[in-house]
Design a protein around this motif. Structure first.
Motif, PDB file in Angstrom:
ATOM      1  N   GLU A 562      90.849  24.496  52.150  1.00 37.25           N
ATOM      2  CA  GLU A 562      90.803  23.575  51.018  1.00 37.25           C
ATOM      3  C   GLU A 562      89.367  23.470  50.483  1.00 37.25           C
ATOM      4  N   LEU A 563      88.413  23.440  51.396  1.00 39.93           N
ATOM      5  CA  LEU A 563      86.999  23.366  50.994  1.00 39.93           C
ATOM      6  C   LEU A 563      86.595  24.586  50.172  1.00 39.93           C
ATOM      7  N   GLU A 564      87.038  25.762  50.641  1.00 35.65           N
ATOM      8  CA  GLU A 564      86.703  26.991  49.902  1.00 35.65           C
ATOM      9  C   GLU A 564      87.176  26.890  48.460  1.00 35.65           C
ATOM     10  N   LYS A 565      88.367  26.333  48.298  1.00 38.67           N
ATOM     11  CA  LYS A 565      88.894  26.143  46.948  1.00 38.67           C
ATOM     12  C   LYS A 565      88.025  25.158  46.182  1.00 38.67           C
ATOM     13  N   TYR A 566      87.708  24.056  46.855  1.00 41.13           N
ATOM     14  CA  TYR A 566      86.906  23.017  46.206  1.00 41.13           C
ATOM     15  C   TYR A 566      85.551  23.566  45.738  1.00 41.13           C
ATOM     16  N   PHE A 567      84.918  24.353  46.597  1.00 36.45           N
ATOM     17  CA  PHE A 567      83.575  24.845  46.267  1.00 36.45           C
ATOM     18  C   PHE A 567      83.582  25.837  45.090  1.00 36.45           C
ATOM     19  N   THR A 568      84.726  26.429  44.774  1.00 37.11           N
ATOM     20  CA  THR A 568      84.774  27.329  43.612  1.00 37.11           C
ATOM     21  C   THR A 568      84.494  26.552  42.321  1.00 37.11           C
ATOM     22  N   LEU A 569      84.649  25.248  42.382  1.00 33.70           N
ATOM     23  CA  LEU A 569      84.340  24.370  41.259  1.00 33.70           C
ATOM     24  C   LEU A 569      82.903  24.590  40.769  1.00 33.70           C
ATOM     25  N   TYR A 570      82.015  24.911  41.716  1.00 28.49           N
ATOM     26  CA  TYR A 570      80.595  25.040  41.384  1.00 28.49           C
ATOM     27  C   TYR A 570      80.221  26.452  40.925  1.00 28.49           C
ATOM     28  N   LYS A 571      81.218  27.321  40.893  1.00 27.57           N
ATOM     29  CA  LYS A 571      81.039  28.705  40.420  1.00 27.57           C
ATOM     30  C   LYS A 571      79.794  29.352  41.034  1.00 27.57           C
ATOM     31  N   ASP A 572      78.987  30.030  40.192  1.00 21.59           N
ATOM     32  CA  ASP A 572      77.853  30.774  40.767  1.00 21.59           C
ATOM     33  C   ASP A 572      76.690  29.866  41.170  1.00 21.59           C
ATOM     34  N   LYS A 573      76.828  28.575  40.952  1.00 25.49           N
ATOM     35  CA  LYS A 573      75.782  27.647  41.404  1.00 25.49           C
ATOM     36  C   LYS A 573      75.989  27.252  42.859  1.00 25.49           C
ATOM     37  N   PHE A 574      77.116  27.675  43.440  1.00 24.56           N
ATOM     38  CA  PHE A 574      77.297  27.341  44.850  1.00 24.56           C
ATOM     39  C   PHE A 574      76.415  28.261  45.675  1.00 24.56           C
ATOM     40  N   PRO A 575      75.465  27.705  46.439  1.00 25.14           N
ATOM     41  CA  PRO A 575      74.456  28.552  47.098  1.00 25.14           C
ATOM     42  C   PRO A 575      75.052  29.563  48.086  1.00 25.14           C
ATOM     43  N   GLU A 576      74.508  30.780  48.021  1.00 33.66           N
ATOM     44  CA  GLU A 576      74.923  31.862  48.937  1.00 33.66           C
ATOM     45  C   GLU A 576      74.800  31.411  50.395  1.00 33.66           C
ATOM     46  N   LYS A 577      73.724  30.709  50.663  1.00 37.85           N
ATOM     47  CA  LYS A 577      73.447  30.288  52.031  1.00 37.85           C
ATOM     48  C   LYS A 577      74.570  29.397  52.575  1.00 37.85           C
ATOM     49  N   LEU A 578      75.155  28.589  51.699  1.00 39.53           N
ATOM     50  CA  LEU A 578      76.253  27.730  52.152  1.00 39.53           C
ATOM     51  C   LEU A 578      77.529  28.540  52.337  1.00 39.53           C
ATOM     52  N   LYS A 579      77.692  29.566  51.495  1.00 38.98           N
ATOM     53  CA  LYS A 579      78.845  30.470  51.671  1.00 38.98           C
ATOM     54  C   LYS A 579      78.777  31.113  53.045  1.00 38.98           C
ATOM     55  N   THR A 580      77.568  31.576  53.395  1.00 37.77           N
ATOM     56  CA  THR A 580      77.375  32.199  54.713  1.00 37.77           C
ATOM     57  C   THR A 580      77.688  31.187  55.816  1.00 37.77           C
ATOM     58  N   GLN A 581      77.172  29.992  55.675  1.00 32.96           N
ATOM     59  CA  GLN A 581      77.426  28.945  56.677  1.00 32.96           C
ATOM     60  C   GLN A 581      78.920  28.689  56.839  1.00 32.96           C
ATOM     61  N   LEU A 582      79.618  28.650  55.718  1.00 31.30           N
ATOM     62  CA  LEU A 582      81.056  28.373  55.749  1.00 31.30           C
ATOM     63  C   LEU A 582      81.814  29.528  56.419  1.00 31.30           C
ATOM     64  N   ALA A 583      81.392  30.754  56.104  1.00 32.03           N
ATOM     65  CA  ALA A 583      82.031  31.923  56.712  1.00 32.03           C
ATOM     66  C   ALA A 583      81.800  31.919  58.227  1.00 32.03           C
ATOM     67  N   GLN A 584      80.588  31.563  58.633  1.00 33.37           N
ATOM     68  CA  GLN A 584      80.273  31.500  60.062  1.00 33.37           C
ATOM     69  C   GLN A 584      81.106  30.432  60.766  1.00 33.37           C
TER      70      GLN A 584
END
Ligand code: GTP
Ligand code: SPV
Ligand code: MN
Length: 589
Positions: A562-584
């Protein structure tokens, strides 16, 4: 017209402009004196707005039943580009909004006095401190701002000597014709709470309540200040600041971000249940922070008082708040007792006889709803708090060693978890969700995303705000440890699992000792959990404890989806570093 003219031409022009637009009957420049305060209360009493309480220096006020909380749907960030307000804010083109505001404010103060309030957010002399001028037609705002900010002559003098200020224009939006009797709580059905982040001004129309009208608080100290902080490399956060002292006399400061009505005021002045530990209060709602040359994070509380939730406040839950409000307090939308004192749900187990409720009706338990509005509030000086921290006025601020995020979640989130590192902590902040409360008009109880407890308060694109948090981490800085807490987990019967309030000190103790590397933690996929929490003297059943610390992998995986969906709201402004953290995080689960 102000005579003689002010030395500060920006202020002189502002006053002239607003006077011409709003057409008030006169102008009063506030000096913050006792006699001025007395005059305001006389005016409020005469118009039927307030009742003198049988409690030293204290007043009772009822608002209009339609004007009881912040109105997020009518709150705007009018940046030049829509993109800069981001997907979580209401946006409107600044020039069109200005036209709308000019229309609304035209003759809006007719028949009323226009008050000019000079105020300081922060101790005068601190490099983090900023000044404001609020122009308002509400004497209720004047008496509240006098408590909530450092207001008056000293600030006006600084502005007259050239200090800059943030202007805020406020009207209740109910002009008076000479034949009309004033309403006890003038306001307007149409409400606009508007922020111009580039020109750094605030315009608020139609509401006289709390954060809609006391413009130093959420409008300035969070929405406008967050944009200043982004540009000037500091942080403006929806956080309490507390000092925690162990029995050996060592002290650490913490800052904690919880959404509205989720326990900031309570935690900020908790009376610890564990012997020898002390908590002192620097602030209960807002923190302005910046890393110093020594690499430590320093925080000031820009406010001077508490605008605290009354219901639920009692000698058992928050004895220090009860002592703070013994005198010189304003009570808005609570219930009134026969002998002219106050009562609210949770103050005592049983309501006193012959109560008048927040709507002015003789109240009976049952079908009339609560006697006090769920967002009823007290306004009181922080200086009356028995655990007022001696450094609350320190121009340097206090060094923050721990940052805490939290929310109101009946499920999933454990009592406490420590982040692995700064970026992981930032992900935790960005992932905050909380059940909605009465502090804002809306669907109470509904779970919503509230990153960093800043959803209604961030003055720019929330994706950029996440990045700003990540950018704080630098090699030469001593980064505070980040924790996430949840006092509000419930059992199957809907009862809180954790006793909360004074017992929350047990969790703070664990954090304190984690920072000193004195206690161990268990590594779990979501972060570090206590190996052992000090529960001496607390009768918690083993299965309750298990539930409080359960890491429900299935539940978390669903949450992450659900969070992954929510974060798409921020489009390319969602920091890469947080994407990595979420994937980890996902792979750990
Ligand atoms: P705002 O001023 O709106 O920002 O709210 P706040 O974050 O300061 O919340 P506050 O401390 O006023 O608490 C809001 C409500 O939550 C009150 O009714 C409190 O009694 C209740 N509350 C606070 N702490 C706890 C806790 O540890 N456990 C439980 N169960 N309730 C709590
Ligand atoms: C909040 O809603 O977070 C408050 C109350 O502190 S108000 O000042 O109305 O914003
Ligand atoms: Mn509060």
């Amino acid at each position: 017209m102000i005579n003689p003219k002010l030395k500060n031409t920006k202020l002189q022009h502002l006053i002239e402009e607003i006077q011409t637009l709003c057409n008030p009957k006169d102008i009063h420049i506030c000096d913050g004196s006792d006699s001025e305060n007395q005059l305001m209360w006389e005016i409020l009493e005469q118009s039927g707005s307030s009742i003198k309480l049988n409690r030293e220096g204290s007043w009772y006020v009822r608002s209009d039943p339609d004007d009881v909380a912040r109105v997020e749907a009518s709150t705007y960030i009018c940046s030049e580009k829509e993109e800069d307000a981001g997907p979580t804010n209401n946006w409107f083109a600044p020039h069109l909004m200005k036209e709308k505001l000019i229309e609304l404010f035209t003759k809006a103060m007719q028949g009323r006095t226009m008050y000019v309030i000079p105020y300081s957010m922060g101790p005068v002399g601190s490099k983090l401190t900023r000044y404001g001028i609020e122009i308002t037609d509400s004497p209720y705002v004047v008496v509240n701002m006098r408590i909530m900010t450092r207001m008056g002559g000293e600030v006006l003098e600084a502005i007259e000597n050239g200090a800059d200020f943030i202007p805020g224009i406020h009207s209740v939006g109910q002009p008076l014709t000479s034949s009309e009797r004033d309403s006890p709580w003038p306001c307007n059905k149409t409400k606009y709470i508007v922020h111009f982040p580039e020109t750094r001004e605030i315009w608020s129309f139609g509401s006289g309540y709390g954060g809609n009208a006391l413009l130093g608080k959420k409008c300035f100290a969070l929405r406008i200040a967050s944009t200043m902080a982004r540009d000037e490399d500091w942080m403006a956060e929806h956080m309490l600041i507390l000092g925690l002292e162990n029995p050996e006399g060592e002290k650490k400061y913490f800052a904690a971000a919880f959404p509205s009505a989720c326990g900031k005021t309570n935690l900020a002045m908790t009376l610890p249940s564990i012997p020898g530990w002390k908590i002192t209060c620097v602030g209960d709602d807002i923190a302005w922070m910046q890393f110093g040359a020594d690499g430590k994070l320093y925080a000031i509380n820009p406010e001077n008082g508490y605008f605290g939730v009354a219901p639920g406040t009692s000698d058992l839950t928050n004895p220090n708040a009860i002592k703070t409000i013994e005198k010189n307090a304003i009570f808005t939308n609570v219930a009134l007792t026969e002998d002219k004192d106050v009562w609210w749900e949770g103050m005592t187990e049983k309501a006193p006889e012959n109560l008048t409720d927040w709507k002015g009706r003789l109240w009976k338990f049952g079908t009339m709803g609560p006697a006090s509005h769920p967002n009823a509030r007290f306004t009181v000086s922080m200086r009356q708090c028995p655990v007022f921290d001696p450094k609350a006025d320190d121009v340097q601020g206090v060094p923050i060693e721990g940052i805490i995020f939290g929310g109101r979640r009946s499920t999933l989130a454990p009592l406490v978890v420590e982040s692995f590192n700064w970026a992981h902590g930032v992900l935790q902040g960005a992932s905050q969700s909380s059940e909605m409360t009465a502090a804002a008009k809306g669907n109470i109880g509904a779970l919503r995303h509230d990153p960093f407890a800043m959803l209604p308060f961030c003055g720019y694109h929330m994706g950029d705000y996440f990045q700003h948090w990540l950018n704080q981490e630098k090699d030469n800085r001593k980064m505070p440890k980040i924790f996430t807490v949840n006092w509000f987990r419930k059992d199957a019967k809907g009862q809180f699992l954790w006793p909360g309030f004074g017992e929350n000190a047990r969790v703070l103790k664990w954090m304190f000792e984690r920072i000193d590397n004195k206690v161990e933690a268990t590594q779990t996929p979501i972060g570090l959990l206590p190996k052992k929490l000090d529960l001496t003297g607390l009768n918690l059943q083993k299965n309750v404890l298990d539930q409080l610390f359960k890491v429900d992998r299935e539940g978390y995986l669903k949450d992450i989806e659900e969070l992954e969906k929510y974060f798409t709201l921020y489009k390319d402004k969602f920091p890469e570093k947080l994407k990595t953290q979420l994937a980890q995080l996902k792979s750990r689960l």
